[in-house]
Structure formats: structure tokens, C-alpha cells
Design a protein around this motif. Structure first.
Motif, PDB file in Angstrom:
ATOM      1  N   SER A   1      -3.059 -11.130 -21.709  1.00 45.30           N
ATOM      2  CA  SER A   1      -3.453 -12.408 -21.092  1.00 45.30           C
ATOM      3  C   SER A   1      -2.587 -13.582 -21.534  1.00 45.30           C
ATOM      4  O   SER A   1      -2.854 -14.723 -21.152  1.00 45.30           O
ATOM      5  CB  SER A   1      -4.916 -12.699 -21.416  1.00 45.30           C
TER       6      SER A   1
ATOM      7  N   ARG B   1      -5.337  -7.214 -25.831  1.00 43.86           N
ATOM      8  CA  ARG B   1      -5.968  -8.183 -24.917  1.00 43.86           C
ATOM      9  C   ARG B   1      -5.218  -9.510 -24.970  1.00 43.86           C
ATOM     10  O   ARG B   1      -4.976 -10.140 -23.934  1.00 43.86           O
ATOM     11  CB  ARG B   1      -7.430  -8.414 -25.313  1.00 43.86           C
TER      12      ARG B   1
ATOM     13  N   LEU C   1      -4.120  -0.935 -23.033  1.00 42.19           N
ATOM     14  CA  LEU C   1      -5.471  -1.345 -23.415  1.00 42.19           C
ATOM     15  C   LEU C   1      -6.509  -0.581 -22.592  1.00 42.19           C
ATOM     16  O   LEU C   1      -7.422   0.037 -23.144  1.00 42.19           O
ATOM     17  CB  LEU C   1      -5.635  -2.852 -23.206  1.00 42.19           C
ATOM     18  N   HIS C   2      -6.379  -0.615 -21.266  1.00 33.40           N
ATOM     19  CA  HIS C   2      -7.393  -0.029 -20.383  1.00 33.40           C
ATOM     20  C   HIS C   2      -7.350   1.493 -20.340  1.00 33.40           C
ATOM     21  O   HIS C   2      -8.404   2.129 -20.285  1.00 33.40           O
ATOM     22  CB  HIS C   2      -7.260  -0.595 -18.978  1.00 33.40           C
TER      23      HIS C   2
ATOM     24  N   ALA D   1      -1.773  -4.403 -20.823  1.00 34.45           N
ATOM     25  CA  ALA D   1      -3.027  -4.172 -20.091  1.00 34.45           C
ATOM     26  C   ALA D   1      -3.204  -2.688 -19.780  1.00 34.45           C
ATOM     27  O   ALA D   1      -4.311  -2.140 -19.931  1.00 34.45           O
ATOM     28  CB  ALA D   1      -3.044  -4.991 -18.806  1.00 34.45           C
TER      29      ALA D   1
ATOM     30  N   GLU E   1      -9.285   1.387 -24.826  1.00 32.29           N
ATOM     31  CA  GLU E   1     -10.691   1.196 -24.463  1.00 32.29           C
ATOM     32  C   GLU E   1     -11.427   2.510 -24.213  1.00 32.29           C
ATOM     33  O   GLU E   1     -12.657   2.500 -24.087  1.00 32.29           O
ATOM     34  CB  GLU E   1     -10.796   0.299 -23.225  1.00 32.29           C
TER      35      GLU E   1
ATOM     36  N   ARG F   1      -7.346  -3.486 -30.053  1.00 35.86           N
ATOM     37  CA  ARG F   1      -7.864  -3.908 -28.735  1.00 35.86           C
ATOM     38  C   ARG F   1      -7.707  -5.418 -28.571  1.00 35.86           C
ATOM     39  O   ARG F   1      -7.265  -5.892 -27.522  1.00 35.86           O
ATOM     40  CB  ARG F   1      -9.325  -3.485 -28.582  1.00 35.86           C
ATOM     41  N   ASP F   2      -8.049  -6.171 -29.607  1.00 36.80           N
ATOM     42  CA  ASP F   2      -7.889  -7.632 -29.557  1.00 36.80           C
ATOM     43  C   ASP F   2      -6.417  -8.013 -29.382  1.00 36.80           C
ATOM     44  O   ASP F   2      -6.092  -8.927 -28.615  1.00 36.80           O
ATOM     45  CB  ASP F   2      -8.414  -8.275 -30.840  1.00 36.80           C
TER      46      ASP F   2
END
Length: 175
Positions: free
Chosen positions: A124, A120, A156-157, A153, A161, A116-117
Motif C-alpha cells: 500500500s 501490507r 501477502l495474499h 500484495a 495470509e 504480514r505487516d
């Protein structure tokens, strides 16, 4: 020297490797243990970081996947808590995800926080892609940071997550 017939006969005798026995028609996006190997008395776990549903959605663009590779490998190898465990991060030839090889006998749940890190960080990331220069990379022009950010992204989402058991367990095998 072998004739063409000799090489065909050799191909016919080759056994299918385990990763080709997973039913890719049912494989979901997720994080899977692909294999575990003993290397020098230590377990190395190979993770299948599957970002795309094979055959059911478009594969990752080459530039985006290459950029994800550079950013994830750089990020993971710079994390004090993981850098000594990272053996390899690299793209799958089918362009549907990446392989992550880590020292240790691990399960997907063990690496979800760092994944996840990592994603992320990629989602970004701004600036020059690490290693995207002629002296550092064999195909330094093949990068797509905007699409890498978008794909990171999305993964991740939509996956990391909200991870479910079915996103961490391979579906049945094919005959």
C-alpha cells in the motif's frame, strides 16, 4: 601467485554450502529458517523469505526487488517492537526472495505477524521510496514501486495470509 590450475583445484575441494543442498525444484514460496548462527553469545536466525518458486515462475524484477528491499528494511528498522532485532534485510542473488537476519532463536511462526505487516506496508506504500536518492543509494535509479507493490500484495495474499506447514519447512536435500 597462484596459477589458473591452483584456483580450479581449490574450487574442486570446496564443500557445497547448506543452502545449495536444498532441493530448489521442490521449494515452495514461503518463510524458512535458512540457518542459525551464534554471534557474540547470541543466536542470529537467517530467514529465507521466498517470494517466487525457483525455476518454475519468473524471478522478481530487479527494480521491484530493490524497492522491496528499501521499504522492508526501512519499515522493520522503524518498528519499535522489532528494530533492535533486525540485523539485515536484503535480496537473494537469484532474485527469488530476500534474506532476513534477526537476533534471537526464532521460527517462521514467530515472525509471520510482522512479515504480514511488512508486506501490507509495501503493498500500500505511496510516495518517494526511502533512500532512493544519489547520496543514499548506489543504484538509486533502479526502483519500480508499482511492481514492488504488486509483488508484495501477491506474496501477502497467496502465501503469508494462508501459510501452511509446507511453506515453512524446506523440502529434502539434493545429493
Amino acid at each position: 601467485m597462484h596459477s589458473m590450475n591452483d584456483s580450479r583445484q581449490t574450487t574442486l575441494r570446496m564443500e557445497k554450502i547448506p543452502s545449495f543442498t536444498i532441493d530448489h525444484n521442490r521449494l515452495l514460496r514461503g518463510v524458512y529458517v535458512s540457518r542459525k548462527d551464534q554471534v557474540g553469545g547470541e543466536t542470529v536466525t537467517t530467514f529465507d523469505i521466498r517470494m517466487k518458486a525457483p525455476g518454475r515462475e519468473p524471478a522478481l524484477g530487479q527494480g521491484a526487488l530493490h524497492t522491496i528491499e528499501h521499504l522492508a528494511a526501512t519499515y522493520l528498522r522503524n518498528r519499535p517492537d522489532w528494530k533492535e532485532r533486525v540485523v539485515y534485510w536484503g535480496p537473494m542473488g537469484c532474485l527469488t526472495g530476500n534474506y532476513l537476519l534477526l537476533k534471537g532463536d526464532l521460527q517462521p511462526q514467530d515472525i509471520l505477524p510482522v512479515l504480514r505487516d511488512t508486506f501490507r506496508f509495501i503493498a500500500s506504500y505511496e510516495g518517494e521510496v526511502p533512500g532512493a536518492a544519489p547520496q543514499d543509494c548506489g543504484n538509486y535509479l533502479l526502483h519500480d514501486l508499482p511492481m514492488a507493490r504488486w509483488e508484495a500484495a501477491k506474496y501477502l495474499h497467496e502465501v503469508l495470509e494462508c501459510m501452511k506447514e509446507e511453506n515453512m519447512r524446506y523440502p529434502g536435500t539434493v545429493a
